[in-house]
Design a protein around this motif. Structure first.
Motif, PDB file in Angstrom:
ATOM      1  N   TYR A  51       7.744  -4.991  -4.186  1.00 33.31           N
ATOM      2  CA  TYR A  51       6.519  -4.631  -3.468  1.00 33.31           C
ATOM      3  C   TYR A  51       5.850  -5.905  -2.990  1.00 33.31           C
ATOM      4  O   TYR A  51       5.614  -6.833  -3.776  1.00 33.31           O
ATOM      5  CB  TYR A  51       5.546  -3.851  -4.357  1.00 33.31           C
ATOM      6  CG  TYR A  51       4.234  -3.556  -3.644  1.00 33.31           C
ATOM      7  CD1 TYR A  51       4.166  -2.527  -2.720  1.00 33.31           C
ATOM      8  CD2 TYR A  51       3.111  -4.328  -3.868  1.00 33.31           C
ATOM      9  CE1 TYR A  51       2.979  -2.270  -2.038  1.00 33.31           C
ATOM     10  CE2 TYR A  51       1.931  -4.078  -3.198  1.00 33.31           C
ATOM     11  CZ  TYR A  51       1.866  -3.045  -2.275  1.00 33.31           C
ATOM     12  OH  TYR A  51       0.708  -2.795  -1.596  1.00 33.31           O
ATOM     13  N   ALA A  61       2.701  -7.206  -0.074  1.00 36.84           N
ATOM     14  CA  ALA A  61       1.678  -6.883   0.914  1.00 36.84           C
ATOM     15  C   ALA A  61       0.752  -8.094   1.019  1.00 36.84           C
ATOM     16  O   ALA A  61       0.939  -9.099   0.332  1.00 36.84           O
ATOM     17  CB  ALA A  61       0.901  -5.628   0.516  1.00 36.84           C
ATOM     18  N   TRP A 109      -3.535  -9.319   2.300  1.00 32.31           N
ATOM     19  CA  TRP A 109      -4.859  -9.075   2.865  1.00 32.31           C
ATOM     20  C   TRP A 109      -5.299 -10.314   3.653  1.00 32.31           C
ATOM     21  O   TRP A 109      -5.001 -11.447   3.272  1.00 32.31           O
ATOM     22  CB  TRP A 109      -5.921  -8.874   1.784  1.00 32.31           C
ATOM     23  CG  TRP A 109      -5.863  -7.737   0.839  1.00 32.31           C
ATOM     24  CD1 TRP A 109      -6.015  -7.814  -0.522  1.00 32.31           C
ATOM     25  CD2 TRP A 109      -5.721  -6.340   1.129  1.00 32.31           C
ATOM     26  NE1 TRP A 109      -5.954  -6.566  -1.078  1.00 32.31           N
ATOM     27  CE2 TRP A 109      -5.779  -5.636  -0.084  1.00 32.31           C
ATOM     28  CE3 TRP A 109      -5.537  -5.624   2.320  1.00 32.31           C
ATOM     29  CZ2 TRP A 109      -5.667  -4.259  -0.163  1.00 32.31           C
ATOM     30  CZ3 TRP A 109      -5.419  -4.245   2.245  1.00 32.31           C
ATOM     31  CH2 TRP A 109      -5.493  -3.573   1.020  1.00 32.31           C
ATOM     32  N   GLN A 123      -5.758  -5.203   5.658  1.00 29.62           N
ATOM     33  CA  GLN A 123      -4.321  -5.275   5.451  1.00 29.62           C
ATOM     34  C   GLN A 123      -3.651  -5.980   6.631  1.00 29.62           C
ATOM     35  O   GLN A 123      -3.936  -5.693   7.796  1.00 29.62           O
ATOM     36  CB  GLN A 123      -3.758  -3.864   5.308  1.00 29.62           C
ATOM     37  CG  GLN A 123      -2.258  -3.800   5.062  1.00 29.62           C
ATOM     38  CD  GLN A 123      -1.760  -2.360   4.991  1.00 29.62           C
ATOM     39  OE1 GLN A 123      -2.565  -1.430   5.030  1.00 29.62           O
ATOM     40  NE2 GLN A 123      -0.468  -2.183   4.887  1.00 29.62           N
ATOM     41  N   PRO A 178      -0.430  -6.596  -7.949  1.00 33.74           N
ATOM     42  CA  PRO A 178      -1.338  -6.404  -6.817  1.00 33.74           C
ATOM     43  C   PRO A 178      -2.766  -6.191  -7.307  1.00 33.74           C
ATOM     44  O   PRO A 178      -2.993  -5.881  -8.490  1.00 33.74           O
ATOM     45  CB  PRO A 178      -0.792  -5.136  -6.141  1.00 33.74           C
ATOM     46  CG  PRO A 178       0.610  -4.997  -6.614  1.00 33.74           C
ATOM     47  CD  PRO A 178       0.616  -5.562  -8.003  1.00 33.74           C
ATOM     48  N   PHE A 213      -5.028  -3.874  -6.936  1.00 30.96           N
ATOM     49  CA  PHE A 213      -5.635  -2.554  -6.785  1.00 30.96           C
ATOM     50  C   PHE A 213      -6.327  -2.033  -8.043  1.00 30.96           C
ATOM     51  O   PHE A 213      -7.164  -1.141  -7.962  1.00 30.96           O
ATOM     52  CB  PHE A 213      -4.587  -1.561  -6.291  1.00 30.96           C
ATOM     53  CG  PHE A 213      -4.001  -1.950  -4.972  1.00 30.96           C
ATOM     54  CD1 PHE A 213      -4.732  -1.810  -3.809  1.00 30.96           C
ATOM     55  CD2 PHE A 213      -2.740  -2.509  -4.895  1.00 30.96           C
ATOM     56  CE1 PHE A 213      -4.214  -2.204  -2.591  1.00 30.96           C
ATOM     57  CE2 PHE A 213      -2.206  -2.898  -3.684  1.00 30.96           C
ATOM     58  CZ  PHE A 213      -2.938  -2.753  -2.529  1.00 30.96           C
ATOM     59  N   SER A 225      -0.480  -0.697 -10.675  1.00 30.28           N
ATOM     60  CA  SER A 225      -1.006  -1.408  -9.502  1.00 30.28           C
ATOM     61  C   SER A 225      -0.048  -1.291  -8.325  1.00 30.28           C
ATOM     62  O   SER A 225      -0.467  -1.089  -7.177  1.00 30.28           O
ATOM     63  CB  SER A 225      -1.243  -2.884  -9.830  1.00 30.28           C
ATOM     64  OG  SER A 225      -2.256  -3.044 -10.794  1.00 30.28           O
ATOM     65  N   VAL A 226       1.239  -1.438  -8.599  1.00 29.90           N
ATOM     66  CA  VAL A 226       2.240  -1.308  -7.539  1.00 29.90           C
ATOM     67  C   VAL A 226       2.235   0.109  -6.977  1.00 29.90           C
ATOM     68  O   VAL A 226       2.269   0.312  -5.751  1.00 29.90           O
ATOM     69  CB  VAL A 226       3.639  -1.680  -8.067  1.00 29.90           C
ATOM     70  CG1 VAL A 226       4.717  -1.263  -7.065  1.00 29.90           C
ATOM     71  CG2 VAL A 226       3.725  -3.175  -8.346  1.00 29.90           C
ATOM     72  N   GLY A 251      -0.717   0.590  -4.805  1.00 29.31           N
ATOM     73  CA  GLY A 251      -0.539  -0.166  -3.580  1.00 29.31           C
ATOM     74  C   GLY A 251       0.400   0.508  -2.604  1.00 29.31           C
ATOM     75  O   GLY A 251       0.159   0.517  -1.385  1.00 29.31           O
ATOM     76  N   GLU A 252       1.484   1.073  -3.124  1.00 28.49           N
ATOM     77  CA  GLU A 252       2.444   1.747  -2.242  1.00 28.49           C
ATOM     78  C   GLU A 252       1.813   2.941  -1.534  1.00 28.49           C
ATOM     79  O   GLU A 252       2.132   3.234  -0.383  1.00 28.49           O
ATOM     80  CB  GLU A 252       3.660   2.185  -3.050  1.00 28.49           C
ATOM     81  CG  GLU A 252       4.541   1.012  -3.477  1.00 28.49           C
ATOM     82  CD  GLU A 252       5.667   1.428  -4.404  1.00 28.49           C
ATOM     83  OE1 GLU A 252       5.531   2.504  -5.044  1.00 28.49           O
ATOM     84  OE2 GLU A 252       6.667   0.694  -4.493  1.00 28.49           O
ATOM     85  N   VAL A 256      -1.671   3.303  -1.053  1.00 31.77           N
ATOM     86  CA  VAL A 256      -2.801   2.852  -0.249  1.00 31.77           C
ATOM     87  C   VAL A 256      -2.341   2.174   1.036  1.00 31.77           C
ATOM     88  O   VAL A 256      -2.934   2.372   2.110  1.00 31.77           O
ATOM     89  CB  VAL A 256      -3.686   1.897  -1.082  1.00 31.77           C
ATOM     90  CG1 VAL A 256      -4.690   1.176  -0.198  1.00 31.77           C
ATOM     91  CG2 VAL A 256      -4.402   2.670  -2.173  1.00 31.77           C
ATOM     92  N   THR A 257      -1.289   1.360   0.965  1.00 28.96           N
ATOM     93  CA  THR A 257      -0.879   0.566   2.128  1.00 28.96           C
ATOM     94  C   THR A 257       0.261   1.216   2.906  1.00 28.96           C
ATOM     95  O   THR A 257       0.964   0.541   3.659  1.00 28.96           O
ATOM     96  CB  THR A 257      -0.457  -0.849   1.680  1.00 28.96           C
ATOM     97  OG1 THR A 257       0.650  -0.753   0.764  1.00 28.96           O
ATOM     98  CG2 THR A 257      -1.614  -1.569   0.998  1.00 28.96           C
TER      99      THR A 257
END
Length: 541
Positions: free
Chosen positions: A196, A198, A200, A245, A310, A312, A362-363, A366-367, A369-370
């Motif tokens: 994962y 990403a 910001w 993002q 991440p 989150f 958290s991952v 994140g998967e 949300v993003t």
């Protein structure tokens, strides 16, 4: 100072972010001589961490000056996710405080946290070497030699001065030098990278008086726009963070211009440069990984050096502080001579599965949300609009290591491995939070009775040998020798869970609970056998 003539210090801490600060402060609080090597010349001075949970606040209460750390902080009581039309998709509220004695979530400003820890550490004699990079370690049966050289960051790169290298010897080393850990690079542990990634664009601002307070207090929120999630988080009472993002592999140099950032603030939020000042502008890439092992003889890794997640859940810095707290009390027991050095293996045994929960969750968040696929993202939003939002993730509990078990190795008592409460008490003329009035360490807490009256001389001597505090709490008006439970926090806790006593570990997790006060001696004996002997393996699932 306990270091011998063979050692310059008891412990060397490498890295002076939240994990290293917490480790240095707690170890010095326990009476050990501590030396720190940090390659940057000063504390960071800008916010990376902008929020923490109640457990972190309790750690800060123990390790530093909580009032400095909480300066300009503010409880976050509400979290809202909106769609692109600003219609709410999901909302979480935290109106009650956590049993640790603080708000469940708090918006804060990291430099104040670092100041609150650093000032206390230095006052206890911690030797802080800033502008020094560790370049090598060598250990033997009795200690570790750490070589460090002066370091500085230049426009054209790094500047090392190996001719000025110095070597310092300690009994133990804690490597808390962050996600790009040099110590980890020297030790070469196995790294488990999780798939994962990403990033910001992160814009930190300081508010001006004319900024609408809705952006500053009590609420974190995000806009779930497909492929461009926007997050707005308070950073205490005077600051906030705005995140967008971006592609983790893209070139975003144009976005790192203040004029562009101000335009984005106005376009997305209606915030103008007359209302806020940008103080930090950066691209923040993030991923997830775990490391094993965490221990290399007399050297331990902690914080982002062994786990990265991440943002989150907001648990990255908190997890590092948990590492430091757990390692500090375990090292103390070994140095006291009441536990064998093999006891230190329970550090990774306990912390690794606990932090893995935070990494994995958290991952997963994140998967979701993003999500960049428009159809999948719209289906997600549809489910949220229809009320199918999951509850906030539960705090993980300890399931391995030093915990009360029955004869079969099973954890059967309620709440074992969960966090212990902290209320306000009055005892021997002092009033305040329990840890401030009584002290930090193991705590044996009983209801309406002095716990030492239940124990024989040998059991009392054991508790003394591990630095434990034994206190009876009560709501009764006339109870000499007992602590008055001013907020009824313990009384409610006992009633709700049907228990009469518990032992809290120094990392605030419950070693054990008993429903019958007569079982307190057996609980103490179990703790003694696990510290002095081999921790029983958890029963196979």
């Amino acid at each position: 100072m306990r270091s011998s003539s063979k050692h310059d210090y008891d412990v060397i801490v490498v890295g002076y972010g939240p994990t290293g600060l917490c480790a240095a402060s707690l170890l010095s609080k326990l009476g050990y001589s501590v030396c720190v090597f940090e390659r940057w010349p000063t504390l960071y001075g800008l916010p990376r961490l902008i929020g923490f949970d109640a457990e972190s606040a309790r750690m800060l209460q123990t390790a530093g000056d909580i009032y400095t750390a909480l300066k300009e902080s503010y409880p976050i009581r509400r979290y809202v996710t909106y769609d692109r039309e600003m219609e709410p998709l999901v909302e979480y509220q935290w109106s009650e405080d956590h049993i640790a004695g603080y708000p469940i979530k708090t918006a804060t400003y990291q430099p104040y946290i670092e100041d609150g820890l650093d000032e206390v550490s230095r006052s206890r004699g911690v030797r802080v070497n800033t502008g020094w990079q560790v370049t090598g370690i060598e250990q033997d049966a009795d200690g570790v030699n750490v070589t460090a050289v002066p370091w500085s960051k230049e426009e054209v790169g790094e500047n090392l001065k190996p001719a000025l290298a110095k070597t310092t010897r300690a009994k133990w080393v804690v490597g808390a030098d962050g996600a790009n850990s040099i110590l980890r690079g020297i030790l070469q542990p196995e790294i488990e990278d999780m798939p994962y990634r990403a990033a910001w664009l992160s814009i930190d601002i300081e508010r001006r008086e004319c900024l609408d307070p809705k952006y500053m207090y009590g609420t974190s929120w995000q806009i779930a726009e497909v492929g461009k999630v926007i997050v707005i988080v308070p950073a205490g009472t005077h600051r906030m963070r705005f995140e967008v993002q971006v592609d983790p592999d893209g070139d975003h140099s144009d976005l790192l211009k203040e004029d562009v950032a101000y335009e984005m603030l106005e376009d997305y939020l209606g915030i103008t440069r007359e209302q806020a000042e940008i103080v930090r502008l950066t691209i923040y890439p993030f991923g997830a990984m775990m490391v094993k092992p965490w221990r290399f003889g007399r050297v331990f890794l902690a914080g982002d050096a062994v786990h990265r997640m991440p943002p989150f859940l907001g648990e990255g810095a908190a997890s590092g502080m948990r590492d430091a707290t757990t390692l500090a009390w375990k090292l103390d027991l070994v140095e006291r001579g009441v536990a064998d050095p093999s006891f230190l293996d329970t550090y990774e045994e306990e912390r690794s599965p606990h932090v893995r929960h935070h990494v994995v969750v958290s991952v997963a968040i994140g998967e979701v949300v993003t999500e960049s696929d428009p159809e999948i993202a719209e289906a997600r939003n549809k489910e949220l609009r229809e009320g199918d939002a999951p509850p906030p993730p539960a705090d993980p509990i300890l399931t391995t290591g030093v915990l009360l078990r029955d004869a079969n190795g099973e954890i059967t008592a309620p709440l074992v491995g969960d966090l212990a409460p902290q209320g306000w008490i009055h005892l021997n003329g002092s009033t305040g939070r329990f840890d401030d009035v009584v002290g930090w360490g193991f705590q044996l807490i009983t209801r309406d009775v002095d716990p030492l009256s239940l124990l024989d001389d040998e059991q009392q001597a054991f508790l003394e040998s591990i630095g434990a505090f034994s206190v009876g709490v009560t709501t009764k008006a006339d109870a000499p020798g007992l602590a008055t439970d001013l907020t009824w926090a313990y009384d409610r806790f006992f009633d709700e869970h049907g228990i009469e006593a518990f032992i809290m570990r120094p990392d605030y997790y419950l070693f054990g609970t008993v429903g019958d006060i007569a079982d307190v001696p057996a609980m103490v004996d179990s703790l003694r056998s696990q510290i002095a002997g081999t921790v029983p393996a958890a029963a196979a699932s």
